[in-house]
Design a protein around this motif. Structure first.
Motif, PDB file in Angstrom:
ATOM      1  N   VAL A 171      29.509 -29.513  21.925  1.00 43.90           N
ATOM      2  CA  VAL A 171      30.345 -28.500  22.458  1.00 43.90           C
ATOM      3  C   VAL A 171      29.669 -27.310  22.528  1.00 43.90           C
ATOM      4  CG1 VAL A 171      32.498 -27.049  22.061  1.00 43.90           C
ATOM      5  CG2 VAL A 171      32.644 -29.529  21.338  1.00 43.90           C
ATOM      6  N   SER A 172      29.848 -26.527  23.576  1.00 35.28           N
ATOM      7  CA  SER A 172      29.176 -25.219  23.704  1.00 35.28           C
ATOM      8  C   SER A 172      30.240 -24.028  23.927  1.00 35.28           C
ATOM      9  CB  SER A 172      27.848 -25.343  24.635  1.00 35.28           C
ATOM     10  OG  SER A 172      28.385 -25.478  25.970  1.00 35.28           O
ATOM     11  N   VAL A 173      30.139 -22.900  23.718  1.00 38.61           N
ATOM     12  CA  VAL A 173      30.980 -21.823  24.042  1.00 38.61           C
ATOM     13  C   VAL A 173      30.289 -20.536  24.285  1.00 38.61           C
ATOM     14  CG1 VAL A 173      33.063 -20.454  23.311  1.00 38.61           C
ATOM     15  CG2 VAL A 173      32.506 -22.920  22.268  1.00 38.61           C
ATOM     16  N   ALA A 174      30.733 -19.977  25.565  1.00 38.71           N
ATOM     17  CA  ALA A 174      30.274 -18.601  25.818  1.00 38.71           C
ATOM     18  C   ALA A 174      31.424 -17.821  25.823  1.00 38.71           C
ATOM     19  CB  ALA A 174      29.760 -18.844  27.430  1.00 38.71           C
ATOM     20  N   ALA A 175      31.070 -16.550  25.158  1.00 39.59           N
ATOM     21  CA  ALA A 175      32.267 -15.706  24.954  1.00 39.59           C
ATOM     22  C   ALA A 175      31.756 -14.229  25.335  1.00 39.59           C
ATOM     23  CB  ALA A 175      32.909 -15.897  23.401  1.00 39.59           C
ATOM     24  N   ALA A 176      32.383 -13.393  25.722  1.00 39.42           N
ATOM     25  CA  ALA A 176      32.132 -11.980  26.267  1.00 39.42           C
ATOM     26  C   ALA A 176      33.287 -11.311  26.531  1.00 39.42           C
ATOM     27  CB  ALA A 176      31.293 -12.083  27.701  1.00 39.42           C
ATOM     28  N   PHE A 177      33.296  -9.960  26.024  1.00 39.31           N
ATOM     29  CA  PHE A 177      34.523  -9.019  26.229  1.00 39.31           C
ATOM     30  C   PHE A 177      33.861  -7.629  25.969  1.00 39.31           C
ATOM     31  CE2 PHE A 177      34.959 -10.965  22.087  1.00 39.31           C
ATOM     32  CZ  PHE A 177      34.723  -9.638  21.217  1.00 39.31           C
ATOM     33  N   GLU A 178      34.466  -6.834  26.636  1.00 32.49           N
ATOM     34  CA  GLU A 178      34.260  -5.374  26.264  1.00 32.49           C
ATOM     35  C   GLU A 178      35.374  -4.717  25.176  1.00 32.49           C
ATOM     36  OE1 GLU A 178      34.156  -3.359  30.072  1.00 32.49           O
ATOM     37  OE2 GLU A 178      32.373  -3.993  30.552  1.00 32.49           O
ATOM     38  N   LEU A 179      34.967  -3.956  24.552  1.00 34.06           N
ATOM     39  CA  LEU A 179      35.903  -3.197  23.404  1.00 34.06           C
ATOM     40  C   LEU A 179      36.333  -1.781  24.054  1.00 34.06           C
ATOM     41  CD1 LEU A 179      34.628  -4.067  20.050  1.00 34.06           C
ATOM     42  CD2 LEU A 179      36.455  -5.119  21.228  1.00 34.06           C
ATOM     43  N   ASP A 180      37.515  -1.432  24.092  1.00 30.02           N
ATOM     44  CA  ASP A 180      37.923  -0.203  24.873  1.00 30.02           C
ATOM     45  C   ASP A 180      37.933   1.023  23.636  1.00 30.02           C
ATOM     46  OD1 ASP A 180      40.223  -0.457  23.125  1.00 30.02           O
ATOM     47  OD2 ASP A 180      41.459  -0.764  24.803  1.00 30.02           O
ATOM     48  N   GLY A 181      38.384   2.310  23.756  1.00 27.97           N
ATOM     49  CA  GLY A 181      38.132   3.124  22.681  1.00 27.97           C
ATOM     50  C   GLY A 181      39.004   2.952  21.670  1.00 27.97           C
ATOM     51  N   GLU A 182      39.876   2.116  21.671  1.00 24.43           N
ATOM     52  CA  GLU A 182      40.781   1.826  20.614  1.00 24.43           C
ATOM     53  C   GLU A 182      40.299   0.488  20.016  1.00 24.43           C
ATOM     54  OE1 GLU A 182      44.777   1.723  22.374  1.00 24.43           O
ATOM     55  OE2 GLU A 182      45.041   3.685  22.392  1.00 24.43           O
TER      56      GLU A 182
END
Length: 359
Positions: free
Chosen positions: A249-260
């Motif tokens: 199993v492999s996982v790629a995860a990505a996101f941005e965090l807003d000001g909150e």
């Protein structure tokens, strides 16, 4: 290895002309093929799994550049070597997820030879596909899929069909799916761009066809969008030994965090579990706008794995039901790594990759 015709193409037009003469459907084991690094194709030819009547050598074509696009993204030449791509300053700085995924794959020797375009087109490592003495619908359509009730440990839990439970073996492609890359190709009919989500296909009743690429189309480059998720991304690979092993199993995860501190533009892709890199937009939607905490990650993992199904001989060495809880834990862990910036704060790309031996 069987006899074949060989043509070395000095330019793109010659390559397209040479592959188009008597071209067979791309799913045919006898169809003419482009070759550059040859790290997968030559092995398959030696095993008599693939028997192309012609190889068109494209290694001399000027398709190895890695350069910025006018839209702020990055253009990865199809003939750029995997090692050069992973270590390129712009890739390391702006797309560390891609660097980490590439460095998790194969071995240094293979990464020095393998090309970006070839990585997209590598074929499954299913034992039955490689063994010409047993049935395999991917190799010989209509012959059957003994993996469904046999040695399925490495094989699919998502998106499988009655005809095939093979998995796509690439690490690089899992990151490209998460980044929403585009694959640019050329044929005698002109150029076209293929969204990465549409490039590979599920097996359905034609498992011999891995991609939506036509038999006379050549990958020229891969385009990365401007959003690279440099701060909050992670690639986790669970495999049976620390190097030179394909993912359970492999996982790629990505996101941005807003000001909150809430997640935005969430991307989540899995490898080692399906015939193509696996994304579930509903699972990503559960994370959108939420605080990055374990409970939220677990809900997304449950959504993504809801349709998962085990195959193989129950209780035997081929049974792959263990992949379902393994994938659930891997998703949560990868999202935690992305939240904490573990991949990009280590100082050494690839240090954020996780390996775990499985019984």
């Amino acid at each position: 290895m069987r006899a074949f015709d060989y043509a070395a193409a000095p330019d793109l037009d010659t390559a397209l002309s040479a592959i188009g003469v008597g071209a067979l459907p791309l799913g045919s084991s006898h169809s003419a093929r482009f070759v550059a690094g040859g790290t997968n194709l030559i092995d398959l030819m030696k095993e008599d799994v693939m028997q192309p009547w012609r190889l068109v050598d494209i290694s001399r074509l000027p398709l190895a550049a890695i350069e910025e696009t006018s839209e702020g993204g990055l253009r990865l030449g199809a003939l750029a070597r995997n090692a050069d791509t992973a270590k390129h300053p712009l890739v390391r700085q702006r797309y560390p997820l891609l660097s980490a995924a590439i460095l998790a794959g194969a071995s240094p020797q293979l990464r020095n030879m393998a090309t970006n375009g070839g990585n997209l087109l590598q074929r499954t490592r299913c034992y039955y596909f490689y063994d010409v003495g047993v049935p395999c619908n991917k190799r010989a359509p209509g012959s059957g899929c003994p993996a469904r009730t046999g040695l399925a440990r490495q094989l699919a839990i998502l998106g499988a069909s009655q005809a095939c439970i093979a998995t796509h073996p690439s690490d690089m492609c899992v990151a490209l799916a998460a980044l929403e890359a585009r694959v640019h190709v050329r044929s005698p009919r002109g150029n076209r761009a293929i969204a990465f989500a549409e490039f590979h296909r599920l097996p359905g009743d034609q498992p011999q066809v891995d991609a939506t690429l036509e038999s006379d189309e050549l990958i020229t480059h891969i385009e990365l969008p401007a959003r690279g998720y440099a701060r909050h991304c992670a690639y986790l690979k669970v495999r049976e030994r620390a190097s030179y092993a394909f993912a359970l199993v492999s996982v790629a995860a990505a996101f941005e965090l807003d000001g909150e501190g809430r997640m935005r533009h969430v991307r989540l892709a899995l490898g080692g579990v399906a015939h193509k890199p696996w994304r579930d937009l509903e699972a990503e939607a559960l994370l959108e706008g939420q605080a990055p905490q374990a409970e939220t990650f677990e809900r997304a993992a449950e959504q993504l794995l809801a349709p998962a199904q085990a195959y193989g001989s129950p209780g035997g060495p081929g049974h792959n039901g263990f992949k379902i809880p393994l994938a659930r834990r891997a998703i949560v862990r990868t999202l935690e790594m992305a939240r904490d910036g573990e991949l990009t704060n280590t100082g050494e790309l690839g240090a954020g990759i996780f390996q775990e031996q499985q019984p």
